[in-house]
Write an enzyme that holds these catalytic residues in place. Sequence first.
Site, PDB file in Angstrom:
ATOM      1  N   LEU A  91       0.810  -1.234   0.000  1.00 35.68           N
ATOM      2  CA  LEU A  91       0.000   0.000   0.000  1.00 35.68           C
ATOM      3  C   LEU A  91       0.833   1.268   0.000  1.00 35.68           C
ATOM      4  O   LEU A  91       0.354   2.332   0.363  1.00 35.68           O
ATOM      5  CB  LEU A  91      -0.950  -0.030   1.208  1.00 35.68           C
ATOM      6  CG  LEU A  91      -1.938  -1.210   1.180  1.00 35.68           C
ATOM      7  CD1 LEU A  91      -2.825  -1.205   2.413  1.00 35.68           C
ATOM      8  CD2 LEU A  91      -2.773  -1.192  -0.088  1.00 35.68           C
ATOM      9  N   ILE A  94       5.023   3.519  -5.157  1.00 35.56           N
ATOM     10  CA  ILE A  94       6.343   3.086  -5.631  1.00 35.56           C
ATOM     11  C   ILE A  94       7.092   4.321  -6.141  1.00 35.56           C
ATOM     12  O   ILE A  94       6.587   5.033  -7.010  1.00 35.56           O
ATOM     13  CB  ILE A  94       6.212   2.043  -6.758  1.00 35.56           C
ATOM     14  CG1 ILE A  94       5.498   0.801  -6.226  1.00 35.56           C
ATOM     15  CG2 ILE A  94       7.585   1.684  -7.330  1.00 35.56           C
ATOM     16  CD1 ILE A  94       6.216   0.089  -5.093  1.00 35.56           C
ATOM     17  N   ASN A 108       1.422  -5.306 -10.189  1.00 37.35           N
ATOM     18  CA  ASN A 108       0.577  -4.992  -9.030  1.00 37.35           C
ATOM     19  C   ASN A 108      -0.788  -5.642  -9.221  1.00 37.35           C
ATOM     20  O   ASN A 108      -1.281  -5.777 -10.344  1.00 37.35           O
ATOM     21  CB  ASN A 108       0.395  -3.472  -8.900  1.00 37.35           C
ATOM     22  CG  ASN A 108      -0.478  -3.079  -7.715  1.00 37.35           C
ATOM     23  OD1 ASN A 108      -0.281  -3.539  -6.602  1.00 37.35           O
ATOM     24  ND2 ASN A 108      -1.500  -2.249  -7.984  1.00 37.35           N
ATOM     25  N   HIS A 110      -4.685  -5.096  -8.336  1.00 35.08           N
ATOM     26  CA  HIS A 110      -5.607  -4.075  -7.853  1.00 35.08           C
ATOM     27  C   HIS A 110      -7.002  -4.685  -7.812  1.00 35.08           C
ATOM     28  O   HIS A 110      -7.416  -5.343  -8.783  1.00 35.08           O
ATOM     29  CB  HIS A 110      -5.592  -2.831  -8.755  1.00 35.08           C
ATOM     30  CG  HIS A 110      -6.529  -1.754  -8.275  1.00 35.08           C
ATOM     31  ND1 HIS A 110      -6.241  -0.950  -7.191  1.00 35.08           N
ATOM     32  CD2 HIS A 110      -7.771  -1.408  -8.699  1.00 35.08           C
ATOM     33  CE1 HIS A 110      -7.284  -0.148  -6.977  1.00 35.08           C
ATOM     34  NE2 HIS A 110      -8.211  -0.405  -7.871  1.00 35.08           N
ATOM     35  N   ASP A 151      -1.925   2.994 -10.573  1.00 36.22           N
ATOM     36  CA  ASP A 151      -2.813   2.024 -11.247  1.00 36.22           C
ATOM     37  C   ASP A 151      -2.993   2.366 -12.730  1.00 36.22           C
ATOM     38  O   ASP A 151      -4.041   2.108 -13.320  1.00 36.22           O
ATOM     39  CB  ASP A 151      -4.199   1.996 -10.559  1.00 36.22           C
ATOM     40  CG  ASP A 151      -4.096   1.660  -9.080  1.00 36.22           C
ATOM     41  OD1 ASP A 151      -4.931   2.170  -8.309  1.00 36.22           O
ATOM     42  OD2 ASP A 151      -3.173   0.921  -8.713  1.00 36.22           O
TER      43      ASP A 151
HETATM   44  C1  GRF Z   1      -6.486  -6.773  -1.080  1.00 31.77           C
HETATM   45  O1  GRF Z   1      -7.729  -6.116  -1.204  1.00 31.77           O
HETATM   46  C2  GRF Z   1      -5.666  -6.533  -2.318  1.00 31.77           C
HETATM   47  O2  GRF Z   1      -6.453  -6.450  -3.481  1.00 31.77           O
HETATM   48  C3  GRF Z   1      -5.083  -5.208  -2.055  1.00 31.77           C
HETATM   49  O3  GRF Z   1      -4.685  -5.297  -0.685  1.00 31.77           O
HETATM   50  C4  GRF Z   1      -5.663  -6.098   0.019  1.00 31.77           C
HETATM   51  C5  GRF Z   1      -4.998  -7.061   0.962  1.00 31.77           C
HETATM   52  O4  GRF Z   1      -4.229  -7.974   0.221  1.00 31.77           O
HETATM   53  N1  GRF Z   1      -4.033  -4.900  -2.990  1.00 31.77           N
HETATM   54  P1  GRF Z   1      -3.339  -9.120   0.966  1.00 31.77           P
HETATM   55  O5  GRF Z   1      -4.302 -10.002   1.742  1.00 31.77           O
HETATM   56  O6  GRF Z   1      -2.385  -8.402   1.903  1.00 31.77           O
HETATM   57  O7  GRF Z   1      -2.663  -9.845  -0.145  1.00 31.77           O
END
Ligand code: GRF
Length: 211
Positions: A91, A94, A108, A110, A151
Amino acid sequence: MLKIVVLVSGGGTNLQAIINRAADGSLGDIKITSVISNNPGVKALDRAAQAGIPAEVVCPRDYADRAAFNDALLQTVRKTEPDLVVLAGFLVAIPPAMVQAFPNRIINIHPSLIPAFCGKGFYGLKVHEAVLARGVRVTGATVHFVDEGTDTGPILLQQAVRVEANDTPEILQRRVMEEAEWVILPQAISLIARGLVTVRDGRAIIGEDEK
Ligand code: GRF
């Protein structure tokens, strides 16, 4: 062998999907050489440990400013000498220097069908809240190459998922993970590992399997 480094921030369910598919050999000749998290103590790090994958934490709070963090993150990624950088629920934006260091070598996942419900502020549950608020009948997930936007890079794979009448954001997120994210992210890695993906004129092209 395709060496991949996976960047995570939280639950690591997308990382787990990659680990599972790598373990059953269905991803081809790939190796997850390292997991890097921007947060300490998250479940994604437990998942890496259980799979015997080295992990590191590069946390913004440990650095004087964003530039110092960005540099530390890039150096930590470079150190793993990856062929492919996979953002799996990562999150943090980059830094441009990292995109330039790995052109068309960062992907990535999304949780929407880009270009819908993406860009600044659209992450995690917020995406699914916006989907339900808009009342769309179909959502899904997208694997895309990372460019210097948010994105906005070339789309590689997408998977549609139905929105059901009584969905809550949490129920919808889970369905999108199960039916889309955990399927197309490993699939994208497999295609790249088999040399079937090229990026030309800003579009990702999936070639025929020569074999
Ligand atoms: C998910 O909604 C994914 O799509 C987003 O982050 C959330 C958690 O992903 N990118 P994860 O369980 O840490 O892989």
